[in-house]
Write a protein that holds these residues in place. Structure first.
Motif, PDB file in Angstrom:
ATOM      1  N   VAL A  66     -38.636  18.587  -6.917  1.00 47.74           N
ATOM      2  CA  VAL A  66     -39.219  19.348  -8.310  1.00 47.74           C
ATOM      3  C   VAL A  66     -39.914  18.300  -8.458  1.00 47.74           C
ATOM      4  CG1 VAL A  66     -39.200  21.651  -8.189  1.00 47.74           C
ATOM      5  CG2 VAL A  66     -38.456  20.834  -9.933  1.00 47.74           C
ATOM      6  N   ASP A  67     -38.941  17.079  -8.504  1.00 45.52           N
ATOM      7  CA  ASP A  67     -38.975  15.477  -9.266  1.00 45.52           C
ATOM      8  C   ASP A  67     -39.656  15.031  -9.070  1.00 45.52           C
ATOM      9  OD1 ASP A  67     -37.685  16.749 -11.904  1.00 45.52           O
ATOM     10  OD2 ASP A  67     -35.822  16.214 -10.983  1.00 45.52           O
ATOM     11  N   GLU A  68     -39.502  14.548  -7.470  1.00 43.68           N
ATOM     12  CA  GLU A  68     -40.276  13.902  -6.725  1.00 43.68           C
ATOM     13  C   GLU A  68     -41.326  14.533  -6.227  1.00 43.68           C
ATOM     14  OE1 GLU A  68     -38.708  14.230  -2.792  1.00 43.68           O
ATOM     15  OE2 GLU A  68     -40.207  13.113  -1.750  1.00 43.68           O
ATOM     16  N   VAL A  69     -42.042  16.166  -6.757  1.00 37.99           N
ATOM     17  CA  VAL A  69     -43.469  16.003  -6.313  1.00 37.99           C
ATOM     18  C   VAL A  69     -44.467  15.576  -7.791  1.00 37.99           C
ATOM     19  CG1 VAL A  69     -45.169  18.024  -7.316  1.00 37.99           C
ATOM     20  CG2 VAL A  69     -42.675  18.306  -5.197  1.00 37.99           C
ATOM     21  N   LEU A  70     -43.509  15.818  -9.022  1.00 38.80           N
ATOM     22  CA  LEU A  70     -43.853  15.289 -10.092  1.00 38.80           C
ATOM     23  C   LEU A  70     -44.322  13.683 -10.399  1.00 38.80           C
ATOM     24  CD1 LEU A  70     -45.092  16.159 -13.699  1.00 38.80           C
ATOM     25  CD2 LEU A  70     -42.445  15.927 -13.427  1.00 38.80           C
ATOM     26  N   LEU A  71     -43.541  12.984 -10.097  1.00 36.89           N
ATOM     27  CA  LEU A  71     -44.089  11.638  -9.877  1.00 36.89           C
ATOM     28  C   LEU A  71     -44.073  11.092  -8.907  1.00 36.89           C
ATOM     29  CD1 LEU A  71     -39.794  11.032 -11.315  1.00 36.89           C
ATOM     30  CD2 LEU A  71     -41.522  10.008 -12.433  1.00 36.89           C
ATOM     31  N   CYS A  72     -43.982  11.894  -7.695  1.00 34.69           N
ATOM     32  CA  CYS A  72     -44.714  11.195  -6.397  1.00 34.69           C
ATOM     33  C   CYS A  72     -46.329  11.706  -6.311  1.00 34.69           C
ATOM     34  CB  CYS A  72     -43.390  10.719  -5.785  1.00 34.69           C
ATOM     35  SG  CYS A  72     -41.913   9.928  -6.026  1.00 34.69           S
ATOM     36  N   TYR A  73     -46.264  12.903  -5.963  1.00 39.57           N
ATOM     37  CA  TYR A  73     -47.595  13.556  -5.409  1.00 39.57           C
ATOM     38  C   TYR A  73     -49.078  13.075  -6.415  1.00 39.57           C
ATOM     39  CZ  TYR A  73     -44.875  16.512  -1.751  1.00 39.57           C
ATOM     40  OH  TYR A  73     -44.511  16.832  -1.699  1.00 39.57           O
ATOM     41  N   PRO A  74     -50.037  13.193  -5.413  1.00 36.74           N
ATOM     42  CA  PRO A  74     -51.143  12.165  -6.018  1.00 36.74           C
ATOM     43  C   PRO A  74     -51.875  13.555  -6.887  1.00 36.74           C
ATOM     44  CG  PRO A  74     -50.906  11.669  -3.850  1.00 36.74           C
ATOM     45  CD  PRO A  74     -50.045  12.087  -3.690  1.00 36.74           C
ATOM     46  N   GLY A  75     -51.702  14.398  -5.443  1.00 38.48           N
ATOM     47  CA  GLY A  75     -52.285  16.292  -6.250  1.00 38.48           C
ATOM     48  C   GLY A  75     -51.892  16.178  -7.134  1.00 38.48           C
ATOM     49  N   ILE A  76     -50.529  16.477  -8.019  1.00 33.68           N
ATOM     50  CA  ILE A  76     -50.144  16.107  -8.783  1.00 33.68           C
ATOM     51  C   ILE A  76     -50.697  15.357 -10.280  1.00 33.68           C
ATOM     52  CG2 ILE A  76     -48.058  16.209 -11.030  1.00 33.68           C
ATOM     53  CD1 ILE A  76     -48.166  18.698  -9.149  1.00 33.68           C
ATOM     54  N   LEU A  77     -50.309  14.120  -9.866  1.00 34.32           N
ATOM     55  CA  LEU A  77     -51.205  13.634 -11.183  1.00 34.32           C
ATOM     56  C   LEU A  77     -52.739  13.346 -11.308  1.00 34.32           C
ATOM     57  CD1 LEU A  77     -51.441  10.443 -12.263  1.00 34.32           C
ATOM     58  CD2 LEU A  77     -52.851   9.217 -10.770  1.00 34.32           C
ATOM     59  N   ALA A  78     -53.720  13.759 -10.336  1.00 33.71           N
ATOM     60  CA  ALA A  78     -55.401  14.851 -10.280  1.00 33.71           C
ATOM     61  C   ALA A  78     -54.553  16.320 -11.068  1.00 33.71           C
ATOM     62  CB  ALA A  78     -55.659  14.956  -9.008  1.00 33.71           C
ATOM     63  N   MET A  79     -54.276  16.309 -11.240  1.00 32.15           N
ATOM     64  CA  MET A  79     -54.181  17.870 -12.040  1.00 32.15           C
ATOM     65  C   MET A  79     -53.513  17.713 -13.334  1.00 32.15           C
ATOM     66  SD  MET A  79     -55.319  20.323 -10.681  1.00 32.15           S
ATOM     67  CE  MET A  79     -55.577  21.577 -11.218  1.00 32.15           C
ATOM     68  N   ILE A  80     -52.422  16.833 -13.442  1.00 30.04           N
ATOM     69  CA  ILE A  80     -52.388  16.433 -15.228  1.00 30.04           C
ATOM     70  C   ILE A  80     -53.424  16.148 -15.975  1.00 30.04           C
ATOM     71  CG2 ILE A  80     -50.996  14.642 -16.745  1.00 30.04           C
ATOM     72  CD1 ILE A  80     -48.877  14.812 -14.488  1.00 30.04           C
ATOM     73  N   HIS A  81     -54.625  15.198 -14.846  1.00 33.51           N
ATOM     74  CA  HIS A  81     -55.708  14.247 -15.563  1.00 33.51           C
ATOM     75  C   HIS A  81     -56.863  15.576 -15.950  1.00 33.51           C
ATOM     76  CE1 HIS A  81     -55.428  10.362 -15.317  1.00 33.51           C
ATOM     77  NE2 HIS A  81     -54.207  10.158 -15.084  1.00 33.51           N
ATOM     78  N   HIS A  82     -56.145  16.569 -14.077  1.00 35.32           N
ATOM     79  CA  HIS A  82     -57.724  17.538 -15.000  1.00 35.32           C
ATOM     80  C   HIS A  82     -57.638  18.747 -15.832  1.00 35.32           C
ATOM     81  CE1 HIS A  82     -60.710  20.109 -14.003  1.00 35.32           C
ATOM     82  NE2 HIS A  82     -59.872  21.063 -13.528  1.00 35.32           N
ATOM     83  N   ARG A  83     -56.444  19.057 -15.505  1.00 37.45           N
ATOM     84  CA  ARG A  83     -56.058  20.368 -17.232  1.00 37.45           C
ATOM     85  C   ARG A  83     -56.330  20.076 -18.823  1.00 37.45           C
ATOM     86  NH1 ARG A  83     -55.250  24.883 -14.522  1.00 37.45           N
ATOM     87  NH2 ARG A  83     -53.628  24.748 -12.985  1.00 37.45           N
ATOM     88  N   LEU A  84     -55.852  18.387 -18.512  1.00 34.61           N
ATOM     89  CA  LEU A  84     -56.470  17.417 -19.919  1.00 34.61           C
ATOM     90  C   LEU A  84     -57.313  17.690 -20.030  1.00 34.61           C
ATOM     91  CD1 LEU A  84     -53.864  14.454 -19.984  1.00 34.61           C
ATOM     92  CD2 LEU A  84     -52.780  17.108 -20.772  1.00 34.61           C
ATOM     93  N   ALA A  85     -58.940  17.064 -19.101  1.00 36.14           N
ATOM     94  CA  ALA A  85     -59.811  17.068 -18.980  1.00 36.14           C
ATOM     95  C   ALA A  85     -60.690  18.186 -18.899  1.00 36.14           C
ATOM     96  CB  ALA A  85     -60.509  15.445 -18.118  1.00 36.14           C
ATOM     97  N   HIS A  86     -60.132  18.855 -18.583  1.00 37.34           N
ATOM     98  CA  HIS A  86     -61.138  20.220 -18.527  1.00 37.34           C
ATOM     99  C   HIS A  86     -60.713  21.306 -19.600  1.00 37.34           C
ATOM    100  CE1 HIS A  86     -62.449  24.287 -17.013  1.00 37.34           C
ATOM    101  NE2 HIS A  86     -61.774  24.865 -17.794  1.00 37.34           N
ATOM    102  N   ARG A  87     -59.531  20.932 -21.060  1.00 34.95           N
ATOM    103  CA  ARG A  87     -59.443  20.621 -22.074  1.00 34.95           C
ATOM    104  C   ARG A  87     -60.492  19.967 -22.627  1.00 34.95           C
ATOM    105  NH1 ARG A  87     -60.724  24.381 -24.705  1.00 34.95           N
ATOM    106  NH2 ARG A  87     -59.132  25.513 -25.986  1.00 34.95           N
ATOM    107  N   LEU A  88     -60.884  19.144 -22.872  1.00 34.88           N
ATOM    108  CA  LEU A  88     -61.507  18.541 -23.474  1.00 34.88           C
ATOM    109  C   LEU A  88     -62.983  18.838 -23.098  1.00 34.88           C
ATOM    110  CD1 LEU A  88     -60.119  14.828 -22.901  1.00 34.88           C
ATOM    111  CD2 LEU A  88     -60.160  15.807 -24.755  1.00 34.88           C
TER     112      LEU A  88
END
Lengths: 301, 301, 301, 301, 301, 301
Positions: free
Chosen positions: F143-165
């Motif tokens: 799971v750590d590799e996923v969190l640190l390396c996967y572009p899809g996760i990076l996109a979702m971190i941004h999206h979940r923050l952006a969606h709230r804004l």
């Protein structure tokens, strides 16, 4: 690995802060810091140096044809940063007496406007200081070398800017500008000191010039010269009286050699030469030539 | 928000610049700045320090096995930067006498080549300075502490580099290198000063060593010592004569305590000990032990 | 473009290094540098300053409500960096006597823990220094100005941290912390010096305070004051004896004016006033008022 | 810790470089790199963006009153940097045919002058692109949002600058400018492509527009559209013929939906609508509405 | 200004972290992070690029004569940083099975040594990739332009380094190196993919090459090509089986045009040409020419 | 060297700006820029990532014991920066309708407060996304590799923050946060899109998800999938109608393979599997398995 008990130290530090704030009668209401920033003033002074001497202290690729664009842009952004710092100082100094924010802002705006208007005159004074250094030091090869290398010139650029800020009711900004030079050169000139044209400090480390000092034209100083206060006047309750004239008055064309200490509101007459390592607490007549030997002779008699 | 009349100040600053340039008889043809850069020289000195002492002043991760790669790469790029700065100085100093660009470039190239060849000798001299400091200070714990922490050593690294540049016809670069150390340590050594092996300055703040000073082997100095000029020789027209010998000659094994002031082309004989806060303007015989008291006794007689 | 013979200079520099390492009996086995880093300690001190005075020396946007978060995070990361540096010093100082790595690490850990526990007390001492400066300088406008602008306060923040490190067996880290302040202020306080509460140095450039100095409460110093050693004690073989008491003891409420030099293990009695540029090598009784004139009178008689 | 045999790898890498240089018939005479720098061009484009849109892409504190100072200073320094890069490209491209350095410099100077003169026109074109995006995207809230957030606009700022450089004989600088946008947006527009006013790319990732593409007014593209070459023409010897027209011509008011692939020198007539994921290798008449379905119908018949 | 209830959110975030850690059965013992760093690997790759192509991707001022110094120094420090990262990965992957620290360190050391030894071969492979791109793209003007501007080359530099790390038991470092290129180019090559000499990706955005892909010599790909898995094999319990061959095998001299999707363990025979936007899930014979049209014809029959 | 006629270009650029401002009916009163800053939001998102995942995305030296200090400090300062940006957006969007500054500030304050309160929930959602990626990708090792390396996760971190804004009335800040991820990953998710728990995007380059998309639980997407609008609804005057539902609704457990294009307000029923490169503009029943082949068959009939 055992930890550092950070929680406990955080708590103990908080307690220490609260003691201090209580002792200083500080409120602890929420709110943010309101104090001018050393980093901001360092950046402002760097910009002003570029705006004053664009082809020497501005960016290396600057061309004559574009000087004014650079000067205008740099000045404008430095003045805006200065306006922010000026507001911080005025708000800080009004923290005990509630004042209207708009009034403070207008005052800051007016101070920065007046400061800006003084810059061309400051450039002319600094040109005179550069010439004085060039003419007074046999090791100087060019005026450019003087401007770029001499710590005494760096100190005077800072002082002439700081003195103007001081005169415009921004003593804290002035102080920070002065200390920035003090840290780099070991030359400690209080922003309140009045220094006329053609001033030159050679070597400079250890020079101290006090708040109410008055210096005439074409004066020359060497390292470790002190123009200080003899004693601090106190009021009947024994509290220090702030702001009274208590530092020397140095007339035109005086030379003061390394390590001389001049204390109190004494007058060094026009053209006097003060020898190295002397200790002066009384007036010196115009044209006099004071040395350790002459003083000791007087003292021994 | 009202503005700052930036347009008017830009115009007034331009006027001030033009007055200066007219007074200095500067041409105003288009062209860019041509003056060595303090930032560039600071970076060059940092690199040279790493190349001279790779395992102490180089990058933290350096390993013995790879020292030479680091030294070679760092040196090569520092020397190329230095070549650019040397060209700038030589072109600047030739600004009044049109010279061939290729000739200037060859001169710069030759100066940098000779400077590079001097580096191993400079390393050996600095090793001697470090040892002298270690042996002379009871608080010193190791030679590494001396190299890394002592401001006197920092000043001597800069001086030994600057002195070589000075000797190779690059006095402006030399001056900038010296002022970089002056700003950090409060020790002001003119790059022209000749200082032999095993030199040690303790504490150092306020030390001034003039351009034509000559210092022998194993000399030790404390803070605020001045080796200065007594007066500046002038030619018949009253103009300063530049470059004449006017600073002290200090022979081997002399010790000079804090605050002593030695002025003029006087000679401090081998092994003399000069006490603190003394004021010396005459020769001191070898082995003499000078103190304030001994001077005053002489003076009072 | 001809090159710089980099290969040859690299070889010559290697030779010079090998000479030194042979002379110093250094091993040349592979391995990396092990010496504390000036840059790391500069960052650590910056963080500690923020943790000690969060609303003044911490980040500009900090709010009262979140002080503890900032203090805790900053402290924790500064202490971990300090732990790394402490290990480097202890390993370095054990380089001649093979010790167990785990033992060294435990020692470093314990030293940093004790250092952390001392921080609240250091904050209280510094609050007292700030108050002393504010009350002692007629030019000071507020305690905040003192904390943010006065070089004497900067020097004391460094000293009180460095002195604790020194007491915990980390004299090299302590030295680096002290030299960082020396470089910025021209004030050179050896980390070994014991300085009690309410201490104030005005202007400060050129002040030197030696390793075994002991200073009482509410003492005030001006620029260029030296509290030094008279001579260095040597053992029967002529080698310097390190660590012996050799600097002055200054009792409570003493004032020492600019340029005074006090040398040796002498005692300045409670409340004594030492005039500027004086030279003291003997005890001074409590309440005495020493001036150049009084000394010369004594000396001339 | 055993090492990494760095010496051997350095030797093996040198050998590999020499093989390549021999194969490429590169000279190995001393000399330095001569190739434009990606970092330099990134900085130049940032400056040009600020000069084109000072109140939106310039520094945050910029005020209307001082726009021209900023624009003038920024432009001047960006153009000088560009001149250096232009010289590097022209010298590089002349590396096989010795040319006069002065001639190359004059050519670089003239190209940069013409580029500068084109900037106001480029600003007007970009204003039109911004309007087109604002009007074409129901999610757009303001023209400022479009300018600051839309990757398609970023790509077009780079393209319109790059296309001008390409037309002035600086294809390598143009390519670097284009790749900078490609890396940030996933939109790959060859600098040779001719794109008329009011162009809008929505989303954009995966768009490819080839070197000889010609695009009319008010064209709209979605993500992953390819305007590519069908096959590469070769000369009788089978070598690629460079520079021949080989990409589509897109007339005014065409819309091309996501994933469509248009290959070869085909013409999409005025106002045609090309559906998503279609594959087009033949001319499309004006006003046609092409979809996957319509194509498959044709294909299945 | 009211606050943000930071205390409560900090507590709620802690709770969320604890839920996760409990669910993941993570220990919560004190200890620090142990995971390779993206920033560290980005710096390592930058250094390796310089060491591989010193005169093109090294520092701008590098000269032929000093290449080896630069290569040796840069390589040495990059390999040491890599060793640290390699240890972090190996320790992390051993977090569930306690292993001897020394054993892990030896393994890391050996992997980095083998990686270093592979660099000259990687340089040769990359030279071949550059030549392939130069020969395959009619818009390419020189091999230097290809090396410096083409995203496909950037992706291959990263891939050939990442693939070696992958083969040496460092899949996590390999993955980070690959993702660094993916972020910059939109080209996503799994480090496990085996790619033979002379490989060229044009434009590149959207290319995906899966873990068990095998690619022969002189293969050419355009943007948005997918070499992916058809379905994921599961074991009898329905869990994904990791590591089985599941991606295409592409033989020598195959060309695959933009948008083609090849899924599963299929074989594209030597010299096959795969048209754009095609969808292939079966073997393609050597020399075949597949287009959308040919596929649909087959499909419609 | 001739110049670039900077004066003339500055004038021509001013003219171009004035045309645009006139066309856009912009006032030209003095005043400064008022628009949120991409750089500020990038820094805020970096801080929030650290506060959400302190031991993985926070500073490397962080320890479990001090997590909360870090989280609290980082969060507090990020929220204050966000408050400034929120004010800028609200003031900007109110530029045409004069509103009370205090009212705007209260609105910004309230939005940031609500955003902060949502962070723990966002962390839980992201934990679910990480698990979904880990379980869905046979190449994922931890799971750590996923969190640190996967572009899809990076996109979702941004999206979940952006969606709230976006939901809190800050669509411009939301857009900038989304574009920051788009630039790094090639994944373009409009902040308005509603995405339920356990969402996973593999590879990701070229994915586009439109403003009114609704996505259920456990949905999986591959690269280059478009969830877009079919056509833009216009009002009777032909103007685009903004904000109407126009993108797909994707129910729980749907899988959409690479390159699929789903357009319009269609519904993909629970558990449907959409094959690669398909083109869908109509509803798909629950559990259906759609492929290119099945579509073509339907189309050919």
């Amino acid at each position: 690995m055992a930890g550092f008990e950070v929680n406990e130290i955080v708590a103990a530090l908080r307690e220490a802060r609260e003691e201090w704030r209580d002792a200083q009668k500080r409120s602890r209401e929420p709110g943010s810091r309101e104090f001018p920033s050393r980093e901001a003033l360092a950046a402002i002074v760097e910009s002003l140096k570029g705006a004053l001497f664009p082809m020497r202290l501005g960016p290396p690729e600057l061309r004559h044809e574009s000087e004014d664009f650079y000067v205008g842009h740099t000045l404008d952004s430095a003045l805006q940063s200065l306006l922010i710092q000026a507001r911080l100082e005025l708000r800080y100094s009004a923290r005990h007496q509630p004042r209207d924010a708009a009034e403070i802002d207008a005052e800051a705006q007016e101070a920065v406007r007046a400061f800006a208007a003084a810059l061309p005159g400051i450039r002319r004074l600094l040109d005179g200081d550069v010439l004085a250094a060039y003419q007074g030091d046999p090791a100087a090869r060019s005026v450019d070398e003087v401007l770029l290398c001499y710590p005494g010139i760096l100190a005077m650029i800072h002082h002439r800017l700081a003195h103007r800020l001081y005169g415009l009711g921004l003593p804290l900004l002035a102080r920070i500008v002065a200390e920035l030079a003090h840290g780099q050169t070991g030359i400690d000139i209080h922003p309140g000191a009045q220094i006329d044209a053609g001033f030159f400090i050679d070597h400079g480390t250890g020079v101290v010039i006090g708040e109410t000092t008055v210096i005439g034209k074409r004066v020359r100083l060497y390292q470790a010269v002190t123009l200080g206060a003899k004693r601090f006047p106190t009021d009947p309750d024994g509290k220090l009286q702030k702001g009274l004239p208590r530092h020397p008055m140095v007339e035109d064309d005086v030379v003061i050699y390394a390590g001389a200490t001049i204390l109190g509101r004494v007058r060094l007459g026009k053209g006097a030469v003060i020898g190295g390592n002397t200790w002066i607490t009384e007036d010196v007549p115009a044209g006099a030539n004071i040395t350790q030997a002459s003083l000791q002779k007087a003292g021994c008699d």
